[in-house]
Write a protein that holds these residues in place. Structure first.
Motif, PDB file in Angstrom:
ATOM      1  N   ALA A 194       1.066  -1.267   0.535  1.00 33.81           N
ATOM      2  CA  ALA A 194       0.164  -0.185   0.274  1.00 33.81           C
ATOM      3  C   ALA A 194       1.467   1.008   0.248  1.00 33.81           C
ATOM      4  N   ARG A 195       0.371   2.219  -0.592  1.00 31.55           N
ATOM      5  CA  ARG A 195       1.118   3.103  -0.977  1.00 31.55           C
ATOM      6  C   ARG A 195      -0.184   4.284  -0.254  1.00 31.55           C
ATOM      7  N   GLY A 196      -0.721   5.365  -0.080  1.00 30.55           N
ATOM      8  CA  GLY A 196      -1.521   6.377  -0.633  1.00 30.55           C
ATOM      9  C   GLY A 196      -2.724   5.849  -0.361  1.00 30.55           C
ATOM     10  N   GLU A 197      -2.781   6.265  -1.799  1.00 39.34           N
ATOM     11  CA  GLU A 197      -4.426   5.641  -1.858  1.00 39.34           C
ATOM     12  C   GLU A 197      -4.633   4.089  -2.753  1.00 39.34           C
ATOM     13  N   LEU A 198      -3.240   3.945  -3.267  1.00 43.74           N
ATOM     14  CA  LEU A 198      -3.189   2.236  -3.712  1.00 43.74           C
ATOM     15  C   LEU A 198      -3.291   1.512  -3.025  1.00 43.74           C
ATOM     16  N   GLY A 208       9.002  -7.112  -5.050  1.00 40.05           N
ATOM     17  CA  GLY A 208       9.631  -5.791  -4.786  1.00 40.05           C
ATOM     18  C   GLY A 208       8.099  -5.081  -5.671  1.00 40.05           C
ATOM     19  N   VAL A 209       8.613  -3.166  -4.709  1.00 38.54           N
ATOM     20  CA  VAL A 209       7.312  -2.679  -4.601  1.00 38.54           C
ATOM     21  C   VAL A 209       8.374  -1.157  -5.434  1.00 38.54           C
ATOM     22  N   THR A 210       7.796  -0.576  -6.335  1.00 46.83           N
ATOM     23  CA  THR A 210       8.207   1.064  -6.730  1.00 46.83           C
ATOM     24  C   THR A 210       6.803   1.705  -6.818  1.00 46.83           C
ATOM     25  N   ALA A 211       7.150   2.471  -6.045  1.00 49.46           N
ATOM     26  CA  ALA A 211       6.476   4.058  -6.640  1.00 49.46           C
ATOM     27  C   ALA A 211       6.544   4.671  -7.166  1.00 49.46           C
ATOM     28  N   PRO A 217       9.584  10.358   1.464  1.00 47.14           N
ATOM     29  CA  PRO A 217      10.244   9.378   2.307  1.00 47.14           C
ATOM     30  C   PRO A 217       8.715   8.142   3.479  1.00 47.14           C
ATOM     31  N   ALA A 218       9.225   6.797   3.696  1.00 46.53           N
ATOM     32  CA  ALA A 218       8.250   6.802   4.471  1.00 46.53           C
ATOM     33  C   ALA A 218       7.390   7.043   5.532  1.00 46.53           C
ATOM     34  N   ASP A 219       8.135   8.315   6.527  1.00 49.41           N
ATOM     35  CA  ASP A 219       7.316   8.698   7.575  1.00 49.41           C
ATOM     36  C   ASP A 219       6.812   9.706   6.621  1.00 49.41           C
ATOM     37  N   ALA A 220       6.223  10.144   5.876  1.00 50.44           N
ATOM     38  CA  ALA A 220       5.529  11.200   4.966  1.00 50.44           C
ATOM     39  C   ALA A 220       4.163  11.327   5.105  1.00 50.44           C
ATOM     40  N   ASP A 221       3.144  12.234   5.262  1.00 55.51           N
ATOM     41  CA  ASP A 221       2.223  12.633   5.838  1.00 55.51           C
ATOM     42  C   ASP A 221       1.064  11.021   4.786  1.00 55.51           C
TER      43      ASP A 221
END
Length: 378
Positions: A194-198, A208-211, A217-221
């Motif tokens: 999961a990243r953001g809305e996805l 493997g995971v690529t955004a 950064p992982a700590d970004a909101d």
């Protein structure tokens, strides 16, 4: 004959107190005059439509002010020139010119109409080990739906891989964690990225995971991830092979605020360039990737928009296996409009089945369901 019948007819009295005599009403234009008007207008209409199609071909996806004409209903690129061809005989001596202009518009625009020529091709049966994939823009997750009904609707479509868009977590971290915990309970044995809305769920190992186009950064909101991550690539290990699956939700073309507002055109310009960055990042990664590729999601791109050409030039539309002459995935007030949700595969895949399912009001997007196998292309 009676005296009354032979009495002279007197004119109405004249003078300041006399009632005015109404003027006779204008007679309607005779049919021949109306035909002449049509004959004069048709060449202009056919020429204007051809000019619009040529301009659209030249500037769609290249000029931010063309974002509004980009939303022309795709079927218009077929219906308008066909109508002009049907009316050409009414143009009299200009009928040849009207027919020629309309044929030019049809030749240049028919490919933008969204019609699916693949509906005429036979579909091969799926092998037992075929991959089943679901992709769905969930309509801001389950924020306006009953959660039980929401999860039941997804799990009712068994799949090996789920590509879900518009996951919007709660602001409360405890509620968000509980939400993710339920997601894992609903899909036991699946790996999650999961990243953001996805959100991508896979029955196969995620190696493997690529955004894309950027990975904050992982700590970004969450909102930073929402704006920066519009494609989530997961590399899956399926048997002895590794494949790349792209879960994609690109920004809408237009800010839907009033054009009278002072920020409207600034935001239109901003949205255009954000979409360009999102497409460029996605296409650049596809060009570097040598693995078999599946890309699916809400691209917010109609068949008539030139943005789609970057994908259709590299990959094959799974929608060819839909069995529908005019597949639609997006609706307003329950009425289907056109397709903005897409699925594409590289030449390593064969598409055996593709269906779009209405989700009973939980989203204005239909759910994409497909069956694919590695080997060959369709």
């Amino acid at each position: 004959m009676s005296p009354a019948d032979t009495a002279p007819v007197h004119a109405p009295p004249a003078g300041p107190d006399a009632a005015p005599v109404p003027a006779p009403s204008a007679a309607p234009a005779p049919p021949r005059r109306r035909r002449l008007r049509t004959a004069r207008l048709l060449p202009y209409a056919a020429g204007a439509w051809l000019a619009f199609v040529v301009t659209h071909r030249l500037v769609s996806g290249r000029w931010w002010l063309w974002l509004a004409p980009d939303l022309t209903p795709p079927l218009a690129f077929l219906a308008v020139p066909v109508l002009l061809l049907a009316l050409a005989p009414l143009a009299g001596a200009a009928r040849g010119r009207v027919a020629l202009l309309a044929a030019g518009g049809l030749l240049l625009g028919a490919g933008l109409s969204g019609l699916n020529p693949g509906v005429l091709r036979p579909v091969s049966p799926a092998p037992p080990d075929a991959l089943r994939v679901v992709s769905w823009n969930t309509g801001v997750w389950n924020h306006t739906d009953d959660p039980d009904r929401f999860y039941a609707a997804i799990t009712a479509r068994p799949a090996d891989v789920y590509l879900l868009q518009e996951y919007k977590p709660h602001d409360d971290p405890a509620v968000r964690d509980a939400d993710l915990a339920r997601l894992r309970r609903e899909f036991p044995g699946y790996q999650l990225a999961a990243r953001g809305e996805l959100v991508t769920l896979s029955r196969f190992p995620i190696v493997g995971v690529t955004a894309l186009p950027a990975d904050p950064p992982a700590d970004a909101d969450w909102y930073t991830h929402y704006w920066e991550v519009k494609s989530l690539r997961t590399d899956l290990r399926i048997g002895a092979r590794t494949v790349s699956v792209y879960n994609t939700h690109l920004l809408i073309p237009l800010d839907l605020s009033s054009p009278l507002g002072e920020t409207f055109y600034d935001r239109r310009h901003l949205f255009f360039h954000r979409r360009q960055d999102q497409y460029r990042g996605l296409l650049a990664d596809l060009d570097r990737n040598r693995l078999p590729v599946l890309l699916a999601g809400d691209l917010n791109t109609s068949p008539a928009m030139a943005d789609l050409a970057g994908l259709t030039g590299r990959l094959t539309d799974v929608g060819r296996a839909s069995g529908s002459l005019y597949p639609t995935s997006w609706s307003i007030a329950g009425l289907p409009w056109w397709r903005v949700d897409w699925s594409f595969v590289s030449a390593d895949w064969t598409a055996h089945r593709y269906r779009l399912h209405d989700m009973a009001g939980m989203s204005d997007h239909r759910l994409q369901e497909m069956t694919l196998s590695l080997g060959g292309t369709r």
